[in-house]
Design a protein around this motif. Structure first.
Motif, mmCIF file in Angstrom:
data_model
loop_
_atom_site.group_PDB
_atom_site.id
_atom_site.type_symbol
_atom_site.label_atom_id
_atom_site.label_comp_id
_atom_site.label_asym_id
_atom_site.label_seq_id
_atom_site.Cartn_x
_atom_site.Cartn_y
_atom_site.Cartn_z
ATOM 1 N N SER A 371 1.189 -1.375 -0.557
ATOM 2 C CA SER A 371 0.297 0.572 0.009
ATOM 3 C C SER A 371 0.948 1.241 -0.487
ATOM 4 C CB SER A 371 -1.156 0.072 1.348
ATOM 5 O OG SER A 371 -1.955 1.132 1.019
ATOM 6 N N ARG A 372 0.467 2.554 -1.231
ATOM 7 C CA ARG A 372 1.305 3.532 -1.199
ATOM 8 C C ARG A 372 0.493 4.634 0.173
ATOM 9 N NH1 ARG A 372 0.109 5.882 -6.812
ATOM 10 N NH2 ARG A 372 -1.957 4.978 -6.177
ATOM 11 N N ASP A 373 -0.749 3.984 1.143
ATOM 12 C CA ASP A 373 -0.887 5.254 1.301
ATOM 13 C C ASP A 373 -0.799 4.810 3.291
ATOM 14 O OD1 ASP A 373 -2.557 6.675 -0.321
ATOM 15 O OD2 ASP A 373 -3.922 5.441 0.216
ATOM 16 N N GLU A 374 -0.185 5.898 4.478
ATOM 17 C CA GLU A 374 0.219 5.615 5.372
ATOM 18 C C GLU A 374 -0.713 4.736 5.810
ATOM 19 O OE1 GLU A 374 2.053 7.509 9.364
ATOM 20 O OE2 GLU A 374 1.853 8.720 7.690
ATOM 21 N N TRP A 375 -2.226 5.758 5.829
ATOM 22 C CA TRP A 375 -3.043 5.108 6.618
ATOM 23 C C TRP A 375 -4.196 4.342 6.155
ATOM 24 C CZ3 TRP A 375 -5.076 6.361 11.681
ATOM 25 C CH2 TRP A 375 -4.285 6.737 11.905
ATOM 26 N N ILE A 376 -4.344 3.310 6.162
ATOM 27 C CA ILE A 376 -5.314 2.345 5.804
ATOM 28 C C ILE A 376 -6.245 2.201 5.849
ATOM 29 C CG2 ILE A 376 -6.065 0.269 5.314
ATOM 30 C CD1 ILE A 376 -2.880 0.666 4.569
ATOM 31 N N ASP A 377 -7.616 2.830 4.833
ATOM 32 C CA ASP A 377 -9.162 2.729 5.105
ATOM 33 C C ASP A 377 -9.692 1.156 4.664
ATOM 34 O OD1 ASP A 377 -8.924 2.773 2.378
ATOM 35 O OD2 ASP A 377 -9.440 4.943 2.177
ATOM 36 N N ALA A 378 -11.083 1.628 4.511
ATOM 37 C CA ALA A 378 -11.800 0.284 4.460
ATOM 38 C C ALA A 378 -11.960 -0.031 2.568
ATOM 39 C CB ALA A 378 -13.092 1.021 4.392
ATOM 40 N N ASP A 379 -11.429 0.854 1.980
ATOM 41 C CA ASP A 379 -11.594 0.457 0.653
ATOM 42 C C ASP A 379 -10.124 0.225 0.020
ATOM 43 O OD1 ASP A 379 -13.501 2.040 -0.435
ATOM 44 O OD2 ASP A 379 -12.804 3.527 -0.847
ATOM 45 N N ASN A 380 -8.804 0.233 0.897
ATOM 46 C CA ASN A 380 -7.900 -0.498 0.777
ATOM 47 C C ASN A 380 -8.054 -1.691 1.211
ATOM 48 O OD1 ASN A 380 -6.760 2.313 2.212
ATOM 49 N ND2 ASN A 380 -5.710 1.878 0.246
ATOM 50 N N LEU A 381 -8.511 -2.172 2.000
ATOM 51 C CA LEU A 381 -8.497 -3.204 2.845
ATOM 52 C C LEU A 381 -9.204 -4.658 1.277
ATOM 53 C CD1 LEU A 381 -9.013 -2.922 6.917
ATOM 54 C CD2 LEU A 381 -7.253 -4.035 5.831
ATOM 55 N N ARG A 382 -10.946 -3.706 1.463
ATOM 56 C CA ARG A 382 -11.552 -4.159 0.642
ATOM 57 C C ARG A 382 -10.889 -4.900 -0.449
ATOM 58 N NH1 ARG A 382 -15.719 -0.246 1.093
ATOM 59 N NH2 ARG A 382 -17.109 -1.089 3.506
ATOM 60 N N ARG A 383 -9.899 -4.302 -1.176
ATOM 61 C CA ARG A 383 -9.130 -4.306 -2.871
ATOM 62 C C ARG A 383 -8.248 -5.331 -2.121
ATOM 63 N NH1 ARG A 383 -9.537 0.868 -3.375
ATOM 64 N NH2 ARG A 383 -7.175 1.651 -2.226
ATOM 65 N N ALA A 384 -7.316 -5.669 -0.543
ATOM 66 C CA ALA A 384 -6.801 -6.506 -0.751
ATOM 67 C C ALA A 384 -7.203 -7.753 -0.067
ATOM 68 C CB ALA A 384 -5.959 -6.215 0.912
ATOM 69 N N LEU A 385 -8.734 -7.686 0.130
ATOM 70 C CA LEU A 385 -9.238 -8.948 0.900
ATOM 71 C C LEU A 385 -10.420 -9.574 -0.954
ATOM 72 C CD1 LEU A 385 -10.558 -7.605 3.780
ATOM 73 C CD2 LEU A 385 -9.249 -10.561 3.208
ATOM 74 N N GLY A 386 -10.191 -8.722 -2.006
ATOM 75 C CA GLY A 386 -10.251 -8.790 -2.763
ATOM 76 C C GLY A 386 -11.993 -8.999 -3.489
ATOM 77 N N ASP A 387 -12.258 -8.369 -2.605
ATOM 78 C CA ASP A 387 -13.847 -7.721 -3.221
ATOM 79 C C ASP A 387 -13.820 -6.950 -4.095
ATOM 80 O OD1 ASP A 387 -16.220 -6.495 -2.808
ATOM 81 O OD2 ASP A 387 -16.289 -5.348 -1.003
#
Length: 487
Positions: A371-387
Protein backbone atom coordinates in the motif's frame (compact mmCIF):
# COMPACT_ATOMS: atom_id res chain seq x y z
CA UNK A 1 -22.88 -29.08 49.12
CA UNK A 2 -20.13 -26.77 50.37
CA UNK A 3 -21.03 -24.81 53.48
CA UNK A 4 -20.84 -20.99 53.18
CA UNK A 5 -17.69 -19.33 54.45
CA UNK A 6 -16.04 -16.01 55.23
CA UNK A 7 -14.92 -14.18 52.09
CA UNK A 8 -12.72 -11.08 51.92
CA UNK A 9 -13.18 -9.10 48.67
CA UNK A 10 -10.54 -6.51 47.68
CA UNK A 11 -11.07 -4.01 44.84
CA UNK A 12 -10.60 -0.25 44.62
CA UNK A 13 -13.82 0.08 42.59
CA UNK A 14 -16.69 0.48 45.03
CA UNK A 15 -19.25 -0.64 42.45
CA UNK A 16 -17.43 -3.94 41.92
CA UNK A 17 -17.09 -4.48 45.67
CA UNK A 18 -20.81 -3.89 46.12
CA UNK A 19 -21.92 -6.18 43.29
CA UNK A 20 -19.53 -9.02 44.22
CA UNK A 21 -20.40 -8.80 47.92
CA UNK A 22 -24.14 -8.87 47.17
CA UNK A 23 -23.77 -11.92 44.91
CA UNK A 24 -21.73 -13.85 47.49
CA UNK A 25 -24.07 -12.90 50.32
CA UNK A 26 -26.98 -14.32 48.32
CA UNK A 27 -25.15 -17.65 48.44
CA UNK A 28 -24.93 -17.40 52.22
CA UNK A 29 -21.31 -16.29 52.55
CA UNK A 30 -20.24 -13.69 55.09
CA UNK A 31 -18.43 -10.96 53.14
CA UNK A 32 -15.93 -8.31 54.20
CA UNK A 33 -14.56 -5.78 51.72
CA UNK A 34 -11.40 -3.71 51.37
CA UNK A 35 -10.32 -1.04 48.87
CA UNK A 36 -6.53 -1.26 49.15
CA UNK A 37 -3.63 -3.40 50.30
CA UNK A 38 -3.46 -1.40 53.52
CA UNK A 39 -7.09 -2.25 54.30
CA UNK A 40 -6.45 -5.86 53.27
CA UNK A 41 -3.55 -6.16 55.72
CA UNK A 42 -5.69 -4.69 58.50
CA UNK A 43 -8.47 -7.21 57.83
CA UNK A 44 -6.00 -10.11 57.82
CA UNK A 45 -4.65 -9.03 61.20
CA UNK A 46 -8.18 -9.29 62.55
CA UNK A 47 -8.46 -12.87 61.32
CA UNK A 48 -8.05 -15.00 58.21
CA UNK A 49 -11.07 -15.46 55.92
CA UNK A 50 -11.87 -18.79 54.29
CA UNK A 51 -11.24 -17.25 50.86
CA UNK A 52 -9.51 -14.07 49.68
CA UNK A 53 -10.80 -12.55 46.41
CA UNK A 54 -8.59 -9.73 45.16
CA UNK A 55 -7.97 -7.49 42.18
CA UNK A 56 -4.44 -7.18 40.75
CA UNK A 57 -4.11 -3.41 40.34
CA UNK A 58 -4.73 -1.66 43.65
CA UNK A 59 -4.00 1.97 44.56
CA UNK A 60 -1.09 1.10 46.86
CA UNK A 61 0.44 -1.91 45.17
CA UNK A 62 0.13 -5.05 43.05
CA UNK A 63 -2.24 -7.72 44.29
CA UNK A 64 -0.24 -10.56 42.72
CA UNK A 65 2.95 -9.46 44.48
CA UNK A 66 1.03 -9.39 47.76
CA UNK A 67 -0.40 -12.87 47.15
CA UNK A 68 3.12 -14.17 46.44
CA UNK A 69 4.27 -12.97 49.86
CA UNK A 70 1.09 -14.18 51.52
CA UNK A 71 1.73 -17.73 50.31
CA UNK A 72 4.70 -18.07 52.64
CA UNK A 73 2.85 -16.71 55.66
CA UNK A 74 -0.54 -18.35 55.15
CA UNK A 75 -0.24 -21.23 52.66
CA UNK A 76 -3.62 -22.55 53.81
CA UNK A 77 -5.49 -19.43 52.60
CA UNK A 78 -7.00 -19.94 49.13
CA UNK A 79 -6.87 -16.85 46.90
CA UNK A 80 -8.94 -16.03 43.83
CA UNK A 81 -7.51 -13.30 41.61
CA UNK A 82 -9.43 -11.20 39.11
CA UNK A 83 -8.03 -8.57 36.80
CA UNK A 84 -8.75 -6.33 33.83
CA UNK A 85 -5.18 -6.99 32.65
CA UNK A 86 -6.43 -9.89 30.58
CA UNK A 87 -3.17 -11.28 29.24
CA UNK A 88 -1.58 -14.70 29.28
CA UNK A 89 1.23 -13.33 31.48
CA UNK A 90 -1.29 -12.28 34.15
CA UNK A 91 -3.00 -15.66 34.12
CA UNK A 92 0.33 -17.50 34.38
CA UNK A 93 1.61 -15.18 37.11
CA UNK A 94 -1.57 -15.79 39.13
CA UNK A 95 -0.92 -19.52 38.94
CA UNK A 96 2.76 -19.09 39.82
CA UNK A 97 2.00 -17.23 43.04
CA UNK A 98 -0.37 -19.99 44.09
CA UNK A 99 -3.76 -18.46 43.31
CA UNK A 100 -6.56 -21.00 43.52
CA UNK A 101 -8.20 -19.48 40.46
CA UNK A 102 -7.88 -16.55 38.07
CA UNK A 103 -10.89 -14.70 36.61
CA UNK A 104 -10.50 -12.05 33.89
CA UNK A 105 -12.74 -9.00 34.10
CA UNK A 106 -15.57 -8.80 33.27
CA UNK A 107 -16.44 -12.13 34.88
CA UNK A 108 -19.69 -14.00 35.40
CA UNK A 109 -20.87 -13.85 39.01
CA UNK A 110 -21.96 -17.49 38.80
CA UNK A 111 -18.40 -18.43 37.81
CA UNK A 112 -17.05 -16.47 40.76
CA UNK A 113 -19.51 -18.20 43.08
CA UNK A 114 -18.41 -21.60 41.80
CA UNK A 115 -14.73 -20.65 42.28
CA UNK A 116 -15.40 -19.53 45.88
CA UNK A 117 -17.20 -22.78 46.67
CA UNK A 118 -14.35 -24.76 45.16
CA UNK A 119 -11.76 -22.80 47.13
CA UNK A 120 -13.58 -23.42 50.40
CA UNK A 121 -14.00 -27.13 49.64
CA UNK A 122 -10.50 -27.93 48.41
CA UNK A 123 -8.31 -25.41 50.19
CA UNK A 124 -5.35 -23.63 48.77
CA UNK A 125 -3.29 -25.13 45.97
CA UNK A 126 0.34 -24.62 47.01
CA UNK A 127 2.76 -22.96 44.62
CA UNK A 128 4.83 -25.25 42.44
CA UNK A 129 8.20 -24.73 40.84
CA UNK A 130 7.55 -22.67 37.77
CA UNK A 131 9.41 -20.18 35.62
CA UNK A 132 9.97 -16.63 36.73
CA UNK A 133 7.64 -14.33 34.87
CA UNK A 134 8.52 -10.88 33.75
CA UNK A 135 5.31 -10.38 31.82
CA UNK A 136 7.04 -10.93 28.51
CA UNK A 137 8.02 -14.60 28.59
CA UNK A 138 6.85 -16.93 25.92
CA UNK A 139 5.52 -16.23 22.44
CA UNK A 140 3.02 -13.48 21.83
CA UNK A 141 -0.55 -14.68 22.25
CA UNK A 142 -2.81 -11.73 21.53
CA UNK A 143 -6.43 -11.43 22.61
CA UNK A 144 -8.67 -10.10 25.37
CA UNK A 145 -11.91 -11.80 24.33
CA UNK A 146 -13.64 -14.17 26.79
CA UNK A 147 -12.76 -17.12 24.53
CA UNK A 148 -9.04 -16.33 24.71
CA UNK A 149 -9.21 -15.68 28.44
CA UNK A 150 -10.38 -19.26 28.92
CA UNK A 151 -7.44 -20.46 26.81
CA UNK A 152 -5.08 -18.44 29.01
CA UNK A 153 -6.57 -19.97 32.15
CA UNK A 154 -6.00 -23.51 30.89
CA UNK A 155 -2.45 -22.73 29.78
CA UNK A 156 -1.68 -21.23 33.18
CA UNK A 157 -2.83 -24.42 34.89
CA UNK A 158 -0.72 -26.80 32.79
CA UNK A 159 2.59 -24.98 32.34
CA UNK A 160 4.09 -26.31 35.56
CA UNK A 161 3.34 -29.99 34.95
CA UNK A 162 4.00 -32.57 32.24
CA UNK A 163 0.43 -33.52 31.36
CA UNK A 164 -0.15 -34.25 27.68
CA UNK A 165 -2.08 -31.49 25.92
CA UNK A 166 -4.29 -31.76 22.83
CA UNK A 167 -4.92 -28.45 21.04
CA UNK A 168 -7.84 -28.36 18.62
CA UNK A 169 -8.97 -25.63 16.27
CA UNK A 170 -9.25 -24.61 12.65
CA UNK A 171 -6.16 -24.05 10.53
CA UNK A 172 -4.52 -20.73 11.24
CA UNK A 173 -5.86 -20.25 14.78
CA UNK A 174 -2.39 -20.36 16.37
CA UNK A 175 -2.07 -23.91 17.70
CA UNK A 176 1.73 -23.91 17.50
CA UNK A 177 1.85 -20.57 19.33
CA UNK A 178 -0.07 -22.13 22.20
CA UNK A 179 2.23 -25.15 22.23
CA UNK A 180 5.25 -22.84 22.28
CA UNK A 181 3.75 -20.83 25.14
CA UNK A 182 3.26 -24.00 27.20
CA UNK A 183 6.91 -24.88 26.60
CA UNK A 184 8.40 -21.42 27.12
CA UNK A 185 6.50 -20.81 30.35
CA UNK A 186 7.19 -24.23 31.85
CA UNK A 187 10.10 -25.90 33.62
CA UNK A 188 11.35 -27.44 30.35
CA UNK A 189 11.89 -24.05 28.70
CA UNK A 190 15.69 -24.37 28.69
CA UNK A 191 15.47 -27.59 26.64
CA UNK A 192 14.50 -27.86 22.95
CA UNK A 193 11.04 -27.26 21.51
CA UNK A 194 10.74 -29.56 18.48
CA UNK A 195 7.80 -29.51 16.09
CA UNK A 196 6.75 -32.15 13.56
CA UNK A 197 3.88 -31.63 11.13
CA UNK A 198 2.39 -35.01 10.30
CA UNK A 199 0.72 -33.69 7.15
CA UNK A 200 4.05 -32.47 5.74
CA UNK A 201 5.93 -35.79 6.03
CA UNK A 202 5.51 -38.74 3.63
CA UNK A 203 3.57 -41.39 5.50
CA UNK A 204 6.27 -44.01 5.08
CA UNK A 205 8.87 -41.75 6.72
CA UNK A 206 6.91 -40.60 9.77
CA UNK A 207 8.21 -43.36 12.09
CA UNK A 208 11.79 -42.61 11.10
CA UNK A 209 11.19 -38.89 11.65
CA UNK A 210 9.72 -39.54 15.09
CA UNK A 211 12.02 -42.21 16.44
CA UNK A 212 15.12 -41.92 14.26
CA UNK A 213 16.76 -44.73 12.32
CA UNK A 214 19.93 -46.76 12.22
CA UNK A 215 22.31 -47.04 9.30
CA UNK A 216 20.96 -49.53 6.78
CA UNK A 217 17.47 -49.56 8.33
CA UNK A 218 16.00 -48.90 4.88
CA UNK A 219 17.14 -47.96 1.41
CA UNK A 220 18.95 -44.64 1.58
CA UNK A 221 19.67 -44.82 5.32
CA UNK A 222 23.41 -44.20 5.01
CA UNK A 223 23.94 -43.16 8.64
CA UNK A 224 22.22 -43.16 12.00
CA UNK A 225 19.84 -40.20 12.37
CA UNK A 226 18.25 -39.07 15.62
CA UNK A 227 14.48 -38.70 15.52
CA UNK A 228 12.34 -35.94 16.97
CA UNK A 229 12.00 -37.74 20.31
CA UNK A 230 15.77 -37.67 20.77
CA UNK A 231 16.10 -34.12 19.45
CA UNK A 232 13.50 -32.91 21.96
CA UNK A 233 15.08 -34.73 24.93
CA UNK A 234 14.29 -32.85 28.13
CA UNK A 235 11.99 -30.48 26.27
CA UNK A 236 8.70 -30.50 24.38
CA UNK A 237 7.69 -32.44 21.28
CA UNK A 238 4.88 -30.76 19.35
CA UNK A 239 3.01 -33.16 17.08
CA UNK A 240 1.03 -30.98 14.69
CA UNK A 241 -1.83 -32.34 12.55
CA UNK A 242 -1.86 -35.52 14.63
CA UNK A 243 -5.04 -36.58 12.81
CA UNK A 244 -2.93 -37.29 9.71
CA UNK A 245 -0.71 -39.82 11.46
CA UNK A 246 -0.82 -43.30 9.84
CA UNK A 247 -2.15 -46.20 11.94
CA UNK A 248 1.23 -47.97 12.19
CA UNK A 249 2.86 -44.83 13.58
CA UNK A 250 -0.10 -44.34 15.93
CA UNK A 251 0.54 -47.77 17.41
CA UNK A 252 4.22 -47.00 18.02
CA UNK A 253 3.41 -43.61 19.50
CA UNK A 254 0.88 -45.20 21.87
CA UNK A 255 3.52 -47.64 23.12
CA UNK A 256 5.90 -44.76 23.79
CA UNK A 257 3.25 -42.86 25.74
CA UNK A 258 2.47 -45.97 27.77
CA UNK A 259 6.02 -47.11 28.48
CA UNK A 260 8.02 -43.89 28.22
CA UNK A 261 10.55 -45.70 26.00
CA UNK A 262 11.19 -46.27 22.30
CA UNK A 263 13.64 -47.78 19.85
CA UNK A 264 14.89 -46.33 16.59
CA UNK A 265 13.80 -47.82 13.27
CA UNK A 266 16.16 -50.75 12.73
CA UNK A 267 17.60 -50.43 16.23
CA UNK A 268 17.46 -52.64 19.32
CA UNK A 269 18.59 -50.31 22.09
CA UNK A 270 15.82 -48.90 24.29
CA UNK A 271 15.86 -45.10 24.66
CA UNK A 272 14.02 -43.21 27.39
CA UNK A 273 11.48 -40.70 26.02
CA UNK A 274 12.08 -37.70 28.26
CA UNK A 275 9.74 -35.26 26.51
CA UNK A 276 6.47 -33.51 27.10
CA UNK A 277 3.94 -34.23 24.35
CA UNK A 278 1.72 -31.48 22.97
CA UNK A 279 -0.42 -32.50 20.01
CA UNK A 280 -2.68 -30.48 17.74
CA UNK A 281 -5.22 -31.07 15.00
CA UNK A 282 -7.77 -29.23 12.90
CA UNK A 283 -9.78 -32.43 12.49
CA UNK A 284 -12.53 -33.93 14.61
CA UNK A 285 -10.63 -36.80 16.23
CA UNK A 286 -13.77 -38.42 17.73
CA UNK A 287 -15.15 -38.73 14.18
CA UNK A 288 -11.88 -40.29 13.00
CA UNK A 289 -12.05 -42.71 15.94
CA UNK A 290 -15.62 -43.64 15.02
CA UNK A 291 -14.52 -44.23 11.41
CA UNK A 292 -11.60 -46.43 12.41
CA UNK A 293 -9.01 -43.92 11.19
CA UNK A 294 -7.61 -43.02 14.60
CA UNK A 295 -6.92 -45.24 17.59
CA UNK A 296 -9.34 -44.66 20.42
CA UNK A 297 -6.78 -45.52 23.10
CA UNK A 298 -4.27 -43.06 21.58
CA UNK A 299 -6.94 -40.36 21.48
CA UNK A 300 -7.55 -40.71 25.22
CA UNK A 301 -3.81 -40.72 25.89
CA UNK A 302 -3.42 -37.45 24.02
CA UNK A 303 -6.59 -35.75 25.20
CA UNK A 304 -5.54 -35.44 28.84
CA UNK A 305 -5.79 -31.64 28.82
CA UNK A 306 -7.85 -30.33 25.89
CA UNK A 307 -7.45 -26.76 24.69
CA UNK A 308 -9.96 -25.64 22.05
CA UNK A 309 -8.80 -22.55 20.15
CA UNK A 310 -11.62 -20.32 18.89
CA UNK A 311 -11.83 -19.29 15.24
CA UNK A 312 -11.10 -15.61 14.65
CA UNK A 313 -14.73 -14.97 13.67
CA UNK A 314 -15.68 -16.17 17.17
CA UNK A 315 -13.55 -13.47 18.82
CA UNK A 316 -14.05 -10.45 16.59
CA UNK A 317 -13.19 -8.04 19.40
CA UNK A 318 -9.58 -9.26 19.14
CA UNK A 319 -9.28 -8.51 15.40
CA UNK A 320 -8.19 -4.87 15.65
CA UNK A 321 -5.73 -5.72 18.42
CA UNK A 322 -4.19 -8.46 16.30
CA UNK A 323 -4.14 -6.35 13.14
CA UNK A 324 -2.26 -3.51 14.82
CA UNK A 325 0.14 -6.00 16.38
CA UNK A 326 0.93 -7.49 12.97
CA UNK A 327 1.43 -4.03 11.42
CA UNK A 328 3.82 -3.14 14.25
CA UNK A 329 5.72 -6.37 13.69
CA UNK A 330 5.90 -5.69 9.95
CA UNK A 331 7.38 -2.26 10.70
CA UNK A 332 9.95 -3.88 13.01
CA UNK A 333 10.90 -6.12 10.08
CA UNK A 334 11.64 -3.08 7.93
CA UNK A 335 8.34 -2.65 6.08
CA UNK A 336 6.66 0.80 5.95
CA UNK A 337 4.62 1.62 9.04
CA UNK A 338 0.87 1.68 8.43
CA UNK A 339 -2.12 2.81 10.49
CA UNK A 340 -5.73 1.59 10.40
CA UNK A 341 -8.57 4.10 10.41
CA UNK A 342 -12.03 3.46 11.86
CA UNK A 343 -13.54 2.35 8.55
CA UNK A 344 -10.75 -0.21 8.11
CA UNK A 345 -11.39 -1.65 11.57
CA UNK A 346 -15.08 -2.03 10.71
CA UNK A 347 -14.22 -4.01 7.57
CA UNK A 348 -11.79 -6.23 9.48
CA UNK A 349 -14.32 -6.99 12.21
CA UNK A 350 -17.09 -7.75 9.70
CA UNK A 351 -15.00 -10.21 7.67
CA UNK A 352 -15.32 -13.93 8.49
CA UNK A 353 -11.60 -14.83 8.26
CA UNK A 354 -11.71 -18.37 6.83
CA UNK A 355 -7.92 -18.48 7.24
CA UNK A 356 -8.14 -17.19 10.82
CA UNK A 357 -5.22 -15.41 12.47
CA UNK A 358 -2.75 -16.59 9.82
CA UNK A 359 -4.84 -14.95 7.10
CA UNK A 360 -5.03 -11.70 9.07
CA UNK A 361 -1.26 -11.66 9.59
CA UNK A 362 -0.57 -12.28 5.91
CA UNK A 363 -3.02 -9.55 4.92
CA UNK A 364 -1.39 -7.00 7.22
CA UNK A 365 2.08 -7.80 5.90
CA UNK A 366 0.85 -7.56 2.31
CA UNK A 367 -0.73 -4.18 2.99
CA UNK A 368 2.40 -2.96 4.76
CA UNK A 369 4.50 -3.96 1.77
CA UNK A 370 2.28 -2.85 -1.10
CA UNK A 371 0.00 0.00 0.00
CA UNK A 372 1.20 3.51 -0.86
CA UNK A 373 -0.95 5.09 1.84
CA UNK A 374 0.16 5.42 5.43
CA UNK A 375 -3.44 5.36 6.68
CA UNK A 376 -5.34 2.26 5.58
CA UNK A 377 -9.07 2.74 5.02
CA UNK A 378 -11.99 0.48 4.13
CA UNK A 379 -11.31 0.66 0.39
CA UNK A 380 -7.68 -0.41 0.84
CA UNK A 381 -8.80 -3.43 2.85
CA UNK A 382 -11.63 -4.45 0.53
CA UNK A 383 -9.29 -4.45 -2.42
CA UNK A 384 -6.69 -6.42 -0.48
CA UNK A 385 -9.37 -8.95 0.45
CA UNK A 386 -10.40 -9.28 -3.19
CA UNK A 387 -13.72 -7.43 -2.87
CA UNK A 388 -14.48 -6.23 -6.39
CA UNK A 389 -17.09 -3.80 -5.09
CA UNK A 390 -14.34 -1.58 -3.71
CA UNK A 391 -13.38 1.39 -5.92
CA UNK A 392 -10.32 0.78 -8.03
CA UNK A 393 -7.30 2.93 -7.21
CA UNK A 394 -7.89 5.00 -10.36
CA UNK A 395 -11.37 5.95 -9.13
CA UNK A 396 -9.85 8.33 -6.59
CA UNK A 397 -7.42 11.13 -7.18
CA UNK A 398 -4.43 10.45 -4.98
CA UNK A 399 -3.23 13.99 -5.70
CA UNK A 400 -6.26 15.52 -3.98
CA UNK A 401 -5.84 13.20 -0.99
CA UNK A 402 -2.17 14.08 -0.74
CA UNK A 403 -2.93 17.79 -0.98
CA UNK A 404 -5.53 17.63 1.80
CA UNK A 405 -3.22 15.64 4.06
CA UNK A 406 -0.35 18.02 3.35
CA UNK A 407 -2.60 20.98 4.16
CA UNK A 408 -3.64 19.39 7.45
CA UNK A 409 -0.02 18.75 8.36
CA UNK A 410 0.84 22.38 7.62
CA UNK A 411 -2.07 23.63 9.73
CA UNK A 412 -0.96 21.31 12.56
CA UNK A 413 2.50 22.92 12.49
CA UNK A 414 1.54 26.56 11.91
CA UNK A 415 -1.87 26.75 13.62
CA UNK A 416 -2.25 23.74 15.95
CA UNK A 417 -5.25 25.26 17.71
CA UNK A 418 -7.16 25.29 14.42
CA UNK A 419 -7.35 21.50 14.58
CA UNK A 420 -9.67 21.74 17.58
CA UNK A 421 -11.52 25.05 17.22
CA UNK A 422 -14.54 23.66 15.36
CA UNK A 423 -13.86 25.43 12.04
CA UNK A 424 -11.61 22.88 10.36
CA UNK A 425 -14.30 21.17 8.26
CA UNK A 426 -15.65 24.39 6.75
CA UNK A 427 -12.12 25.66 6.21
CA UNK A 428 -10.86 22.61 4.33
CA UNK A 429 -14.09 22.18 2.35
CA UNK A 430 -13.92 25.84 1.37
CA UNK A 431 -10.33 25.51 0.22
CA UNK A 432 -11.22 22.51 -1.93
CA UNK A 433 -14.54 23.93 -3.10
CA UNK A 434 -13.16 27.26 -4.35
CA UNK A 435 -10.87 25.85 -7.06
CA UNK A 436 -13.58 23.38 -8.07
CA UNK A 437 -16.20 26.10 -8.63
CA UNK A 438 -13.73 28.41 -10.35
CA UNK A 439 -12.60 25.60 -12.67
CA UNK A 440 -16.15 24.60 -13.58
CA UNK A 441 -17.17 28.23 -14.27
CA UNK A 442 -14.12 28.64 -16.48
CA UNK A 443 -14.95 25.39 -18.29
CA UNK A 444 -18.48 26.57 -19.02
CA UNK A 445 -17.58 30.09 -20.06
CA UNK A 446 -18.70 31.61 -16.79
CA UNK A 447 -22.25 30.30 -17.26
CA UNK A 448 -23.50 29.62 -13.75
CA UNK A 449 -26.47 27.50 -14.84
CA UNK A 450 -24.37 25.08 -16.89
CA UNK A 451 -21.65 24.96 -14.22
CA UNK A 452 -24.23 24.17 -11.54
CA UNK A 453 -25.76 21.39 -13.65
CA UNK A 454 -22.33 19.92 -14.35
CA UNK A 455 -21.58 19.77 -10.62
CA UNK A 456 -25.02 18.35 -9.77
CA UNK A 457 -26.16 21.27 -7.64
CA UNK A 458 -28.91 23.88 -7.90
CA UNK A 459 -28.03 27.27 -9.44
CA UNK A 460 -29.28 29.02 -6.30
CA UNK A 461 -26.94 26.81 -4.25
CA UNK A 462 -24.08 27.82 -6.51
CA UNK A 463 -24.91 31.49 -6.10
CA UNK A 464 -24.92 31.11 -2.31
CA UNK A 465 -21.55 29.40 -2.41
CA UNK A 466 -20.19 32.17 -4.63
CA UNK A 467 -21.28 34.71 -2.03
CA UNK A 468 -20.01 32.70 0.92
CA UNK A 469 -16.63 32.07 -0.70
CA UNK A 470 -16.52 35.62 -2.12
CA UNK A 471 -15.72 34.38 -5.59
CA UNK A 472 -15.63 37.21 -8.14
CA UNK A 473 -17.23 35.65 -11.22
CA UNK A 474 -16.22 38.54 -13.46
CA UNK A 475 -12.62 37.91 -12.60
CA UNK A 476 -12.64 34.30 -13.72
CA UNK A 477 -10.61 33.63 -16.85
CA UNK A 478 -13.06 32.07 -19.31
CA UNK A 479 -12.65 30.77 -22.78
CA UNK A 480 -15.73 32.66 -23.98
CA UNK A 481 -19.48 32.76 -23.46
CA UNK A 482 -21.78 34.66 -21.13
CA UNK A 483 -21.24 35.00 -17.38
CA UNK A 484 -24.77 36.03 -16.48
CA UNK A 485 -26.12 32.51 -16.05
CA UNK A 486 -28.29 32.51 -19.21
CA UNK A 487 -28.18 29.92 -21.96
Amino acid sequence: MTAPGNVLVVDDDSAIRTVVAAALKREGHRVTTAASLAELRRELRLGLPDVLVTDVVLPDGNGLDFVAGLAGEHPELPVIVFSAQNTLATAVRATEVGAFDYLPKPFDLDVLGQAVRGAIAKGRRRPTDSPDSDGGAGPSLIGRSPAMQEVYRVIARVVSNDLTVLITGESGTGKELVAKAIHDLGPRRQAPFVALNMAAIPRELIEAELFGHERGAFTGAAARVAGKFEQAAGGTLFLDEIGDMPMDAQTRLLRVLQSGEFTTVGGARTIKADVRIVAATNKELPSLVAGGQFREDLYYRLNVVPIALPALRERRQDVSLLARHFLDRAAEDGLPRKQLDKSAIEVLEAYDWPGNVRELENLMRRIAALSRDEWIDADNLRRALGDTSAPAPAARDAGIEAAVRARLERIAIEEPRALDDGTLYDRIIGEVERPLIEAMLARHGGNQLRAARAMGINRNTLRKRLDTLRINVSGIDVAGGRQDGTE
